[in-house]
Design an enzyme around this catalytic site. Structure first.
Site, PDB file in Angstrom:
ATOM      1  N   SER A 155       0.829  -1.206   0.000  1.00  0.00           N
ATOM      2  CA  SER A 155       0.000   0.000   0.000  1.00  0.00           C
ATOM      3  C   SER A 155       0.866   1.258   0.000  1.00  0.00           C
ATOM      4  O   SER A 155       0.403   2.322  -0.390  1.00  0.00           O
ATOM      5  CB  SER A 155      -0.898   0.008   1.239  1.00  0.00           C
ATOM      6  OG  SER A 155      -0.099   0.001   2.413  1.00  0.00           O
ATOM      7  N   TYR A 210      -4.336   0.436   3.665  1.00  0.00           N
ATOM      8  CA  TYR A 210      -5.285  -0.637   3.369  1.00  0.00           C
ATOM      9  C   TYR A 210      -5.929  -1.205   4.644  1.00  0.00           C
ATOM     10  O   TYR A 210      -7.012  -1.747   4.600  1.00  0.00           O
ATOM     11  CB  TYR A 210      -4.555  -1.813   2.708  1.00  0.00           C
ATOM     12  CG  TYR A 210      -4.139  -1.657   1.263  1.00  0.00           C
ATOM     13  CD1 TYR A 210      -4.469  -0.534   0.516  1.00  0.00           C
ATOM     14  CD2 TYR A 210      -3.415  -2.672   0.641  1.00  0.00           C
ATOM     15  CE1 TYR A 210      -4.077  -0.424  -0.816  1.00  0.00           C
ATOM     16  CE2 TYR A 210      -3.028  -2.582  -0.678  1.00  0.00           C
ATOM     17  CZ  TYR A 210      -3.349  -1.459  -1.414  1.00  0.00           C
ATOM     18  OH  TYR A 210      -2.961  -1.370  -2.723  1.00  0.00           O
ATOM     19  N   CYS A 216       2.769  -7.107   1.473  1.00  0.00           N
ATOM     20  CA  CYS A 216       1.749  -6.492   2.321  1.00  0.00           C
ATOM     21  C   CYS A 216       0.921  -7.609   2.939  1.00  0.00           C
ATOM     22  O   CYS A 216       0.303  -8.400   2.202  1.00  0.00           O
ATOM     23  CB  CYS A 216       0.869  -5.576   1.467  1.00  0.00           C
ATOM     24  SG  CYS A 216      -0.531  -4.865   2.359  1.00  0.00           S
ATOM     25  N   ASN A 217       0.906  -7.684   4.241  1.00  0.00           N
ATOM     26  CA  ASN A 217       0.132  -8.727   4.920  1.00  0.00           C
ATOM     27  C   ASN A 217      -1.359  -8.577   4.646  1.00  0.00           C
ATOM     28  O   ASN A 217      -2.075  -9.560   4.453  1.00  0.00           O
ATOM     29  CB  ASN A 217       0.365  -8.656   6.432  1.00  0.00           C
ATOM     30  CG  ASN A 217       1.781  -9.021   6.827  1.00  0.00           C
ATOM     31  OD1 ASN A 217       2.051 -10.158   7.196  1.00  0.00           O
ATOM     32  ND2 ASN A 217       2.701  -8.082   6.756  1.00  0.00           N
ATOM     33  N   CYS A 254       2.935  -6.504   9.918  1.00  0.00           N
ATOM     34  CA  CYS A 254       2.658  -5.501   8.876  1.00  0.00           C
ATOM     35  C   CYS A 254       4.019  -5.029   8.408  1.00  0.00           C
ATOM     36  O   CYS A 254       4.909  -4.758   9.234  1.00  0.00           O
ATOM     37  CB  CYS A 254       1.848  -4.334   9.439  1.00  0.00           C
ATOM     38  SG  CYS A 254       1.769  -2.884   8.353  1.00  0.00           S
ATOM     39  N   HIS A 296       5.051  -2.346   7.296  1.00  0.00           N
ATOM     40  CA  HIS A 296       5.463  -0.994   7.701  1.00  0.00           C
ATOM     41  C   HIS A 296       6.217  -1.012   9.037  1.00  0.00           C
ATOM     42  O   HIS A 296       7.062  -0.152   9.289  1.00  0.00           O
ATOM     43  CB  HIS A 296       4.242  -0.072   7.869  1.00  0.00           C
ATOM     44  CG  HIS A 296       3.703   0.494   6.590  1.00  0.00           C
ATOM     45  ND1 HIS A 296       3.073  -0.271   5.634  1.00  0.00           N
ATOM     46  CD2 HIS A 296       3.706   1.772   6.116  1.00  0.00           C
ATOM     47  CE1 HIS A 296       2.690   0.507   4.629  1.00  0.00           C
ATOM     48  NE2 HIS A 296       3.063   1.758   4.899  1.00  0.00           N
TER      49      HIS A 296
END
Ligand code: DGL
Length: 241
Positions: free
Chosen positions: A14, A45, A77-78, A191, A193
Site C-alpha cells: 500500500s 489498506y 503487504c500482509n 505488517c 510498515h
C-alpha cells in the site's frame, strides 16, 4: 505478457512498508531487477475492508503483470495477501507469486513462555487466513493479537510523534513482557510498515524480547520459486543479465 529471466520482479505494498521486504530481496537476489509499486494514493489498506483491498490488489497486480511484464510477484503487504492471494494465484496460475503472513511459526519455535504478541492491521487480524494460521501454527500458544489502527499511516507520513504515541499504546496491549509464564517474550511484526518503527517499539519492552519480521523468509521463498521456474537472473542463469 511474456516474461523471461531478464524480466523484473514486481513488489508491491500500500505504501513504503514493502520496502522493508524489498531490502531483503535485494540482498538475497543481487542480480535481479525490481519494480516497486507503492499504492500510496489508496493507502492505508489496513482498516478499509476486504472488498476494497481485493480491488486495489487486483488493479496493482494487473499493472505489474500485464503492463510491466514482471516474471514474479511479491505481495509485500500482509493485508493484501490476506485479502487477495488466492484470487491472484487463480488469475495467474503460471506466475510465481509470494505473499507475506505474520511470522507466527518462527515465533512459536522461538518463544519460551508460549505467549506471543502479533502487531498487525485490523484487516490482517480479522482475516480467515490469519485465523487458519493461528489454528495450524500456534494451536497451543497464547496469542495477543493487537490491531494497530493508524500505525502504518503514521509511519507512511513519517509522523514521529504519532508513531511514538501509537507504539506506546500498542506495546502496552502486547505485554506484559518478561520471561515468566504468561508473559510475552516474542513480538511478531505482522505488517511490513512496522520494521521501520522497530527502534521505537523496542523502547517499550525489555531488551530480551524478540521482534520478528518476514523479509528474510520471503526473499528465500522468492528465490526458490524463481529457481524452480528457471527464471533466476544472473551470471550462468538462462537468459541472464
Ligand atoms: N504494509 C501493509 C501490511 O503489511 C499494510 C499497511 C496499510 O496499508 O494499512 O499489512
Amino acid at each position: 505478457m511474456h516474461a523471461d529471466a531478464r524480466s523484473p520482479i514486481g513488489v508491491f505494498d500500500s505504501g513504503v512498508g514493502g520496502l522493508s521486504v524489498l531490502q531483503a530481496l535485494c540482498e538475497a537476489l543481487p542480480h535481479e531487477r525490481f519494480v516497486y509499486y507503492a499504492d500510496t494514493a489508496h493507502a492505508p489498506y489496513g482498516e478499509r475492508g476486504d472488498a476494497y483491498v481485493l480491488a486495489r490488489t487486483l488493479a496493482v497486480a494487473n499493472d505489474l503483470v500485464e503492463g510491466r511484464g514482471v516474471k514474479a510477484l511479491v505481495v509485500a503487504c500482509n493485508t493484501a495477501t490476506a485479502a487477495a492471494i488466492h484470487e491472484l494465484r487463480a488469475l495467474w496460475p503460471g506466475l510465481p507469486i509470494v505473499g507475506v503472513e505474520p511470522a507466527l511459526k518462527p515465533a512459536v519455535a522461538a518463544s519460551r513462555t508460549g505467549r506471543i504478541a502479533v502487531l498487525a492491521t485490523r484487516g490482517t487480524l480479522a482475516s480467515a487466513k490469519f485465523r487458519r494460521l493461528q489454528e495450524t501454527a500456534a494451536p497451543r500458544a497464547q496469542v495477543a493479537a493487537v490491531p494497530c489502527d493508524g500505525l502504518a499511516d503514521a509511519i507512511e507520513r513519517a509522523d514521529a510523534a504519532e508513531t511514538e504515541a501509537l507504539c506506546a499504546r500498542y506495546m502496552q496491549a502486547a505485554g506484559p513482557f518478561g520471561a515468566g509464564a504468561g508473559e510475552t517474550d516474542t513480538v511478531v511484526l505482522g505488517c511490513t510498515h512496522y520494521p521501520f518503527a522497530t527502534g521505537v517499539l523496542r523502547r517499550h519492552a525489555p531488551a530480551s524480547v524478540r521482534f520478528l519480521d518476514t523479509g528474510a523468509p520471503v526473499s528465500l521463498r522468492t528465490r526458490q520459486l524463481l529457481a524452480e521456474a528457471g527464471l533466476l537472473a544472473g551470471p550462468g542463469a538462462a537468459g541472464g543479465i
